[in-house]
Design a protein around this motif. Structure first.
Motif, PDB file in Angstrom:
ATOM      1  N   TYR A   8       0.842  -1.192   0.000  1.00  0.00           N
ATOM      2  CA  TYR A   8       0.000   0.000   0.000  1.00  0.00           C
ATOM      3  C   TYR A   8       0.878   1.242   0.000  1.00  0.00           C
ATOM      4  CZ  TYR A   8      -3.348   3.550   1.534  1.00  0.00           C
ATOM      5  OH  TYR A   8      -4.116   4.683   1.629  1.00  0.00           O
ATOM      6  N   GLU A  10       0.463   4.995   0.491  1.00  0.00           N
ATOM      7  CA  GLU A  10      -0.497   5.992   0.966  1.00  0.00           C
ATOM      8  C   GLU A  10      -0.398   7.299   0.185  1.00  0.00           C
ATOM      9  OE1 GLU A  10      -2.162   7.587   5.224  1.00  0.00           O
ATOM     10  OE2 GLU A  10      -0.053   7.072   5.082  1.00  0.00           O
ATOM     11  N   SER A  62      -8.046   3.344   0.070  1.00  0.00           N
ATOM     12  CA  SER A  62      -8.547   3.616   1.424  1.00  0.00           C
ATOM     13  C   SER A  62     -10.075   3.612   1.488  1.00  0.00           C
ATOM     14  CB  SER A  62      -8.005   4.948   1.952  1.00  0.00           C
ATOM     15  OG  SER A  62      -8.439   6.018   1.132  1.00  0.00           O
ATOM     16  N   LYS A  67      -9.542  -1.247   6.539  1.00  0.00           N
ATOM     17  CA  LYS A  67      -8.465  -0.487   7.175  1.00  0.00           C
ATOM     18  C   LYS A  67      -7.374  -1.407   7.726  1.00  0.00           C
ATOM     19  CE  LYS A  67      -7.808   3.331  10.362  1.00  0.00           C
ATOM     20  NZ  LYS A  67      -8.469   4.313  11.220  1.00  0.00           N
ATOM     21  N   TYR A  68      -7.777  -2.547   8.347  1.00  0.00           N
ATOM     22  CA  TYR A  68      -6.790  -3.469   8.920  1.00  0.00           C
ATOM     23  C   TYR A  68      -5.851  -4.012   7.841  1.00  0.00           C
ATOM     24  CZ  TYR A  68      -8.798  -7.782   7.091  1.00  0.00           C
ATOM     25  OH  TYR A  68      -9.220  -8.775   6.255  1.00  0.00           O
ATOM     26  N   LEU A  70      -4.916  -2.457   5.003  1.00  0.00           N
ATOM     27  CA  LEU A  70      -3.977  -1.399   4.615  1.00  0.00           C
ATOM     28  C   LEU A  70      -2.950  -1.146   5.714  1.00  0.00           C
ATOM     29  CD1 LEU A  70      -6.422   1.090   2.879  1.00  0.00           C
ATOM     30  CD2 LEU A  70      -4.982  -0.671   1.830  1.00  0.00           C
ATOM     31  N   GLN A  71      -3.361  -1.242   6.973  1.00  0.00           N
ATOM     32  CA  GLN A  71      -2.432  -1.023   8.079  1.00  0.00           C
ATOM     33  C   GLN A  71      -1.367  -2.123   8.157  1.00  0.00           C
ATOM     34  OE1 GLN A  71      -5.247  -0.677  11.323  1.00  0.00           O
ATOM     35  NE2 GLN A  71      -5.174   1.562  11.238  1.00  0.00           N
ATOM     36  N   SER A  72      -1.717  -3.328   7.755  1.00  0.00           N
ATOM     37  CA  SER A  72      -0.764  -4.436   7.819  1.00  0.00           C
ATOM     38  C   SER A  72       0.013  -4.623   6.518  1.00  0.00           C
ATOM     39  CB  SER A  72      -1.488  -5.731   8.193  1.00  0.00           C
ATOM     40  OG  SER A  72      -2.403  -6.091   7.176  1.00  0.00           O
ATOM     41  N   ARG A  75       4.734  -1.184   3.009  1.00  0.00           N
ATOM     42  CA  ARG A  75       4.632   0.227   2.681  1.00  0.00           C
ATOM     43  C   ARG A  75       5.839   0.720   1.886  1.00  0.00           C
ATOM     44  NH1 ARG A  75       1.039   3.194   5.867  1.00  0.00           N
ATOM     45  NH2 ARG A  75       1.619   4.784   4.362  1.00  0.00           N
TER      46      ARG A  75
END
Length: 81
Positions: A8, A10, A62, A67-68, A70-72, A75
């Motif tokens: 991901y 951002e 997004s 959300k979980y 994308l957070q994991s 990057r």
């Protein structure tokens, strides 16, 4: 359940879901864009030379992915920072 690699970025709000083995370096032979009007975003499906789905690119990620997830995700936009 199999592990799925997700990246991901951002800064451009784009995610990629890899559907190949983590070590595999499979190249996309064909990309099929989904109708952005019907999905309210741009989603591209990548296929290999045998016609197997190898990855999914999600723009405006997004608003389309949990959300979980994308957070994991890995990057690439923060590597080396």
């Amino acid at each position: 359940m199999a592990d799925v690699r997700v990246t991901y970025d951002e800064t451009v709000d784009a995610a990629y879901v890899y559907l190949t083995e983590p070590q595999a370096r499979v190249k996309s032979a064909r990309m099929y864009p989904c109708d952005p009007v019907n999905v309210d975003a741009m989603i591209n499906l990548d296929f290999d030379e045998q016609g197997r789905l190898i990855g999914i690119e999600v723009l405006a990620a997004s608003s389309k992915l949990p959300k979980y997830l994308l957070q994991s995700a890995e990057r690439p936009d923060t590597e080396g920072a």
